[in-house]
Design an enzyme around this catalytic site. Structure first.
Site, PDB file in Angstrom:
ATOM      1  NE  ARG A  32      -5.073  10.879  -5.373  1.00 54.83           N
ATOM      2  CZ  ARG A  32      -4.459   9.721  -5.291  1.00 54.83           C
ATOM      3  NH1 ARG A  32      -3.200   9.684  -4.912  1.00 54.83           N
ATOM      4  NH2 ARG A  32      -5.084   8.594  -5.569  1.00 54.83           N
TER       5      ARG A  32
ATOM      6  CB  CYS B 147       6.008  -4.793  -8.032  1.00 56.29           C
ATOM      7  SG  CYS B 147       6.850  -5.784  -9.283  1.00 56.29           S
TER       8      CYS B 147
ATOM      9  CG  ASP C  83       0.781  -0.623  -5.798  1.00 54.86           C
ATOM     10  OD1 ASP C  83       1.471  -0.226  -6.749  1.00 54.86           O
ATOM     11  OD2 ASP C  83       0.217   0.174  -5.018  1.00 54.86           O
TER      12      ASP C  83
ATOM     13  CB  THR D  34       4.619   9.185 -10.433  1.00 58.12           C
ATOM     14  OG1 THR D  34       4.415   9.068  -9.028  1.00 58.12           O
ATOM     15  CG2 THR D  34       3.506   8.477 -11.173  1.00 58.12           C
TER      16      THR D  34
ATOM     17  CE1 TYR E 158       6.501   8.476  -4.775  1.00 57.38           C
ATOM     18  CE2 TYR E 158       4.750   9.482  -6.054  1.00 57.38           C
ATOM     19  CZ  TYR E 158       5.659   8.456  -5.859  1.00 57.38           C
ATOM     20  OH  TYR E 158       5.723   7.417  -6.753  1.00 57.38           O
TER      21      TYR E 158
ATOM     22  CG  HIS F  10      -4.618  -0.242  -9.106  1.00 59.50           C
ATOM     23  ND1 HIS F  10      -3.815  -1.359  -9.284  1.00 59.50           N
ATOM     24  CD2 HIS F  10      -3.771   0.803  -8.951  1.00 59.50           C
ATOM     25  CE1 HIS F  10      -2.530  -0.982  -9.228  1.00 59.50           C
ATOM     26  NE2 HIS F  10      -2.492   0.312  -9.038  1.00 59.50           N
TER      27      HIS F  10
ATOM     28  NE  ARG G 278       0.975   3.440 -13.636  1.00 63.46           N
ATOM     29  CZ  ARG G 278       1.092   3.616 -12.322  1.00 63.46           C
ATOM     30  NH1 ARG G 278       2.153   4.210 -11.824  1.00 63.46           N
ATOM     31  NH2 ARG G 278       0.150   3.181 -11.502  1.00 63.46           N
TER      32      ARG G 278
END
Length: 310
Positions: free
Chosen positions: A136, A38, A263, A83, A55, A187, A130
């Site tokens: 993308r 999460c 998540d 990210t 984003y 995932h 990570r």
């Protein structure tokens, strides 16, 4: 209900906000269950988003994450650096320190991180880093830099979490298999579930796990992989049914090396925002026995993130 972004930030156009009123799961989680994937976003006024981000999300605070944990019935969280925060782990560390020992973390670090900074992250509860290979979402980081980071965090007993898409596994195989740590795949490596579960693409992922016992997998995020979506089947609550065969095969084949997480708050979804209660009800479809459920939700994450309590 739209969630604001605070500070001098404007949400990415079309951003889907997290589900405001998740249902109460029908599936009762085993005692001590861990939500092992999460995130927290900001709040932006307190923890600014990274200038290089791809984003801008809505805010999703530690208090909201912990409230969801209680609502769903989890005992603990593993918070993964988002990210949108880059290698600024302050929001992550703040959440870990506020958790009362109920959260561990996975950070993002750069080659320039000092030993003292790594020790501070460890003291806060970080137990992994990570590496993101989804083009993308992040800019390319040289593999020699990532390998240097992996060697340094290995000395702390940390692991590496890798995020990639199935089509990229062949070119990343050699790098992944040289990592010195436990390697946790996000995932299931994002398989294309419209392809056969016994097809060559998913077979390569299973081979990756079979041949390398240090590789674990999260069997989470059916909402990211599904084509059928959150629909019931024959009157049964069987959402994301096209993902079940893939996740079930991983759980059955590697019951001691699988993890699961919500998540939340589900960044970068384009189709729909999942009901987190419905995601919990997905679990017994991929881990149908009490033994498998306890390994997936309690034993495995505790062994990886709270080994001192085992």
């Amino acid at each position: 209900m739209s969630k604001p972004t605070t500070g001098p930030f404007e949400k990415t156009a079309g951003w889907l906000d997290w589900y405001a009123r998740p249902t109460k799961p029908r599936f009762k989680l085993p005692t001590g269950a861990v939500d092992a994937h999460c995130h927290v976003f900001g709040p932006g006024a307190e923890f600014p988003y990274a200038p290089e981000r791809k984003y801008t999300p809505c805010d999703a605070s530690k208090a909201q994450l912990f409230a969801l944990r209680e609502h769903l019935g989890f005992a603990r969280n593993v918070v993964v650096q988002a990210t949108c925060h880059g290698a600024d782990n302050r929001a992550l560390v703040d959440a870990l320190q506020a958790s009362g020992g109920k959260a561990r973390g996975v950070a993002t670090v750069k080659r320039s991180v000092t030993d003292n900074e790594l020790q501070a992250l460890h003291a806060a509860g970080v137990r992994g880093v990570r590496f993101n290979f989804v083009k993308r979402l992040v800019d390319f980081t040289p593999k020699d830099e990532l390998m240097e980071i992996a060697a340094r965090i290995h000395q702390l007993g940390w692991h590496v979490v890798i995020y990639f898409e199935a089509v990229d596994l062949p070119e990343l195989w050699d790098f992944f298999t040289r990592l010195p740590t436990i390697v946790v795949v996000d995932h299931m490596g994002r398989p294309d579930v419209s392809k056969p579960v016994d097809g060559p693409e998913f077979a390569l992922f299973l081979k990756f796990m079979h041949e390398h016992p240090n590789v674990w997998s999260k069997v989470s995020c059916p909402e990211r992989l599904s084509v059928t979506g959150p629909k019931a089947l024959d009157g049964e609550q069987n959402a994301y049914r096209d993902v079940v065969l893939f996740a079930r095969q991983v759980v059955d084949s590697f019951p001691d090396r699988v993890l699961w997480g919500t998540d939340w708050p589900h960044p970068n979804l384009k189709d729909h925002m999942p009901d987190d209660g419905l995601l919990v009800d997905f679990i017994p479809h991929i881990a149908p026995t009490a033994e498998l459920q306890k390994k997936l939700l309690v034993n495995n994450p505790m062994r990886l993130y709270w080994p001192e309590e085992k």
